[in-house]
Scaffold this motif. Structure first.
Motif, PDB file in Angstrom:
ATOM      1  N   PRO A 105     -23.923   6.782 -23.090  1.00  0.00           N
ATOM      2  CA  PRO A 105     -25.244   6.846 -22.439  1.00  0.00           C
ATOM      3  C   PRO A 105     -26.254   5.889 -23.048  1.00  0.00           C
ATOM      4  O   PRO A 105     -27.105   5.340 -22.347  1.00  0.00           O
ATOM      5  CB  PRO A 105     -25.661   8.313 -22.650  1.00  0.00           C
ATOM      6  N   SER A 106     -26.157   5.673 -24.349  1.00  0.00           N
ATOM      7  CA  SER A 106     -27.050   4.720 -25.000  1.00  0.00           C
ATOM      8  C   SER A 106     -26.810   3.315 -24.482  1.00  0.00           C
ATOM      9  O   SER A 106     -27.766   2.553 -24.240  1.00  0.00           O
ATOM     10  CB  SER A 106     -26.830   4.771 -26.521  1.00  0.00           C
ATOM     11  N   THR A 121     -28.223   3.066 -20.815  1.00  0.00           N
ATOM     12  CA  THR A 121     -29.683   3.115 -20.783  1.00  0.00           C
ATOM     13  C   THR A 121     -30.281   1.868 -21.417  1.00  0.00           C
ATOM     14  O   THR A 121     -31.311   1.351 -20.957  1.00  0.00           O
ATOM     15  CB  THR A 121     -30.200   4.358 -21.521  1.00  0.00           C
ATOM     16  N   GLY A 140     -38.436   9.145 -28.214  1.00  0.00           N
ATOM     17  CA  GLY A 140     -37.015   9.465 -28.242  1.00  0.00           C
ATOM     18  C   GLY A 140     -36.564   9.950 -29.613  1.00  0.00           C
ATOM     19  O   GLY A 140     -35.750  10.878 -29.722  1.00  0.00           O
ATOM     20  N   LEU A 160     -29.366  14.345 -25.108  1.00  0.00           N
ATOM     21  CA  LEU A 160     -29.449  13.269 -24.117  1.00  0.00           C
ATOM     22  C   LEU A 160     -30.869  12.811 -23.792  1.00  0.00           C
ATOM     23  O   LEU A 160     -31.103  11.601 -23.664  1.00  0.00           O
ATOM     24  CB  LEU A 160     -28.724  13.689 -22.839  1.00  0.00           C
ATOM     25  N   PRO A 161     -31.864  13.707 -23.640  1.00  0.00           N
ATOM     26  CA  PRO A 161     -33.225  13.196 -23.382  1.00  0.00           C
ATOM     27  C   PRO A 161     -33.705  12.241 -24.480  1.00  0.00           C
ATOM     28  O   PRO A 161     -34.302  11.198 -24.188  1.00  0.00           O
ATOM     29  CB  PRO A 161     -34.070  14.476 -23.329  1.00  0.00           C
ATOM     30  N   VAL A 209     -31.804   8.863 -24.204  1.00  0.00           N
ATOM     31  CA  VAL A 209     -32.287   8.052 -23.084  1.00  0.00           C
ATOM     32  C   VAL A 209     -33.617   7.386 -23.416  1.00  0.00           C
ATOM     33  O   VAL A 209     -33.798   6.172 -23.211  1.00  0.00           O
ATOM     34  CB  VAL A 209     -32.409   8.917 -21.810  1.00  0.00           C
ATOM     35  N   LEU A 210     -34.575   8.150 -23.937  1.00  0.00           N
ATOM     36  CA  LEU A 210     -35.877   7.585 -24.290  1.00  0.00           C
ATOM     37  C   LEU A 210     -35.739   6.504 -25.361  1.00  0.00           C
ATOM     38  O   LEU A 210     -36.344   5.434 -25.278  1.00  0.00           O
ATOM     39  CB  LEU A 210     -36.818   8.686 -24.768  1.00  0.00           C
ATOM     40  N   SER A 228     -33.081   4.655 -26.212  1.00  0.00           N
ATOM     41  CA  SER A 228     -32.361   3.471 -25.756  1.00  0.00           C
ATOM     42  C   SER A 228     -33.165   2.663 -24.750  1.00  0.00           C
ATOM     43  O   SER A 228     -33.106   1.428 -24.740  1.00  0.00           O
ATOM     44  CB  SER A 228     -31.012   3.883 -25.157  1.00  0.00           C
ATOM     45  N   LEU A 229     -33.913   3.348 -23.894  1.00  0.00           N
ATOM     46  CA  LEU A 229     -34.774   2.643 -22.952  1.00  0.00           C
ATOM     47  C   LEU A 229     -35.850   1.861 -23.704  1.00  0.00           C
ATOM     48  O   LEU A 229     -36.103   0.686 -23.409  1.00  0.00           O
ATOM     49  CB  LEU A 229     -35.418   3.643 -21.994  1.00  0.00           C
TER      50      LEU A 229
END
Length: 484
Positions: free
Chosen positions: A312-313, A316, A347, A365-366, A369-370, A372-373
């Motif tokens: 996921p990283s 994202t 994040g 996961l939240p 996501v934050l 990595s974004l």
């Protein structure tokens, strides 16, 4: 006087693909070794103290040789140094995979670091001199940054797969065909370098003092957590390194052909970028280490599961770099960096709050996501800042300056955060690690705000003069082209 090579307009697509691939190789190598460390320690004979040098040897050589590498690129040619860097990467990876003794493996990792010290500024210099400042360069940096973000995350996955099925040696062998193949392709994609300009001498005294000074500083920072910050080894290394850096600056003020022209320090955007890269790598960069520790040492994840947890990283981060290109064109460098750093800090807080002895992966996961974004947004923008307003003849050393602070920041940040995480506990595995890991996450988020403060000093000028005294167009500069 001979002229620098010109980049062919038709070659920008393949060129960008090659530069992105080179960044992908470098990013994979940064993370691929982490997952294999336990197996490397057992198979090669490292003890608990010396195993850190599988990672640290790379960081010390990378950080110590960056300025020398950046100037070599400006003087000796971008294609020459780009291909040399990849050849060093490939051959040292082969030596690492064949190593049967700790000393040989550490030496191989140091040579990989030297290759990285040539490769990163060579790649950034090629981007800066091949793509027009503005939308075209932002797009190129976004593609380059996206390849790095994916490489960082997939490095853990690939490391897990290779270690589990083919053994620890394969995490080194995989670099050999990738690096040497990219070096071969470079001769068909990157135009040949022009002959060296006779009136541009090499600053030997500056090169020696800079390399020795920054190597000693990084060595001292890396050794500090293990040997002790007040140990003779750490103090001598840090003080000697700082003294040599001072001598280096004195040499640069007097020499006719400086390794690092001091007038670059008047470039506000470059100086801010150096501060931001220092904070960024010391906070964002450390998260890969702590995320791996949390998954493996608290929850018992194996190599494969840890690698999958980074997917996921990767996805994202790719979205973040693409969004960075869009935001750079609409809001500018300052807003993009500030947005990325604030998202990343949020994040880190979310990740810290989600960590617990019984918590599941979904709760993380939240935060992932934050983080990595934000990383994707800030990474592209801070290197765009580093190249803004810098003359084409100095793009190599300018990118090396920002990369040097990035590497030192990574070493300092990781050392500080490891000390924070380890305060009050002697445990190396289990639930007792969680409070320290959470505190390290909150600390990293707070330190990220220092990067925000630095980014707020940036401004978007109506027109930025190059760092050279003459701001008129110079026919000797490489022709820049729009991104394909």
């Amino acid at each position: 006087m001979s002229t620098p090579s010109r980049v062919r307009a038709q070659g920008t697509g393949p060129l960008l693909a090659l530069l992105a691939f080179a960044q992908f190789i470098s990013a994979i190598d940064y993370n691929i070794v982490y997952v294999a460390l336990p197996e490397i320690g057992r198979a090669v004979g490292f003890d608990a103290h010396s195993l850190q040098w599988v990672i640290s040897a790379y960081a010390v050589a990378f950080g110590g040789f960056l300025l020398l590498g950046g100037r070599a690129i400006d003087l000796l040619g971008r294609r020459r140094m780009f291909t040399t860097a990849l050849a060093l990467y490939g051959l040292s990876s082969l030596a690492g995979g064949l190593a049967t003794e700790p000393g040989v493996l550490v030496a191989a990792r140091a040579v990989q670091g030297l290759g990285g010290a040539l490769l990163l500024p060579a790649t950034l210099s090629l981007i800066a001199t091949s793509f027009e400042e503005g939308a075209a360069r932002n797009r190129a940096l976004a593609v380059w940054g996206g390849a790095g973000a994916v490489g960082l995350a997939l490095g853990s996955l690939l490391g897990g797969v290779l270690t589990q099925y083919l053994g620890w040696e394969s995490v080194f062998y995989v670099n050999v065909p990738l690096a040497l193949g990219a070096a071969a392709v470079a001769f068909t994609v990157i135009p040949a370098d022009a002959a060296r300009e006779r009136d541009r001498g090499f600053d030997l005294a500056g090169g020696l003092t800079a390399t020795a000074g920054f190597t000693a500083v990084v060595f001292g920072v890396v050794q500090g957590p293990e040997a002790g910050w007040t140990s003779a080894q750490t103090l001598v290394s840090l003080l000697a390194g700082l003294a040599l850096v001072g001598v280096f600056l004195a040499v640069e003020a007097r020499t006719a052909h400086p390794l690092m022209p001091l007038r670059l320090l008047r470039n506000r955007s470059l100086i801010a970028a150096m501060g931001i890269t220092f904070v960024f790598m010391g906070t964002f960069g450390a998260q890969y280490y702590f995320f791996t520790v949390y998954l493996q040492n608290v929850h018992g994840y194996g190599a494969m599961a840890t690698g999958l947890a980074f997917l996921p990283s990767a996805l994202t981060g790719l979205v973040g770099t693409k969004a960075s290109e869009w935001l750079l064109g609409r809001a500018g460098i300052r807003t993009t960096i500030v947005t990325g750093l604030l998202l990343g800090a949020a994040g880190m807080v979310a990740l810290a709050l989600a960590q617990s002895p019984t918590g599941g992966y979904a709760a993380l996961l939240p935060g992932v996501v934050l983080l990595s974004l934000g990383q994707g947004l800030a990474w592209t923008a801070m290197f765009a800042a580093a190249g803004t307003g810098v003359d084409a003849r100095h793009q190599g050393i300018a990118s090396a300056m920002a990369s040097t602070t990035q590497q030192i920041g990574g070493a300092v940040g990781l050392a500080v955060l490891i000390a924070v995480a380890g305060a009050g506990t002697d445990a190396s595995t289990g639930p007792a690690l969680v409070p320290g890991l959470r505190t390290a996450g909150f600390t990293a988020a707070a330190l990220t705000l220092l990067g925000v403060a630095i980014a707020l000093t940036l401004r978007r000028p109506a027109g930025t003069a190059p760092d050279d005294p003459a701001s008129a167009p110079d026919v000797r500069q490489p022709q820049r082209v729009n991104a394909a």
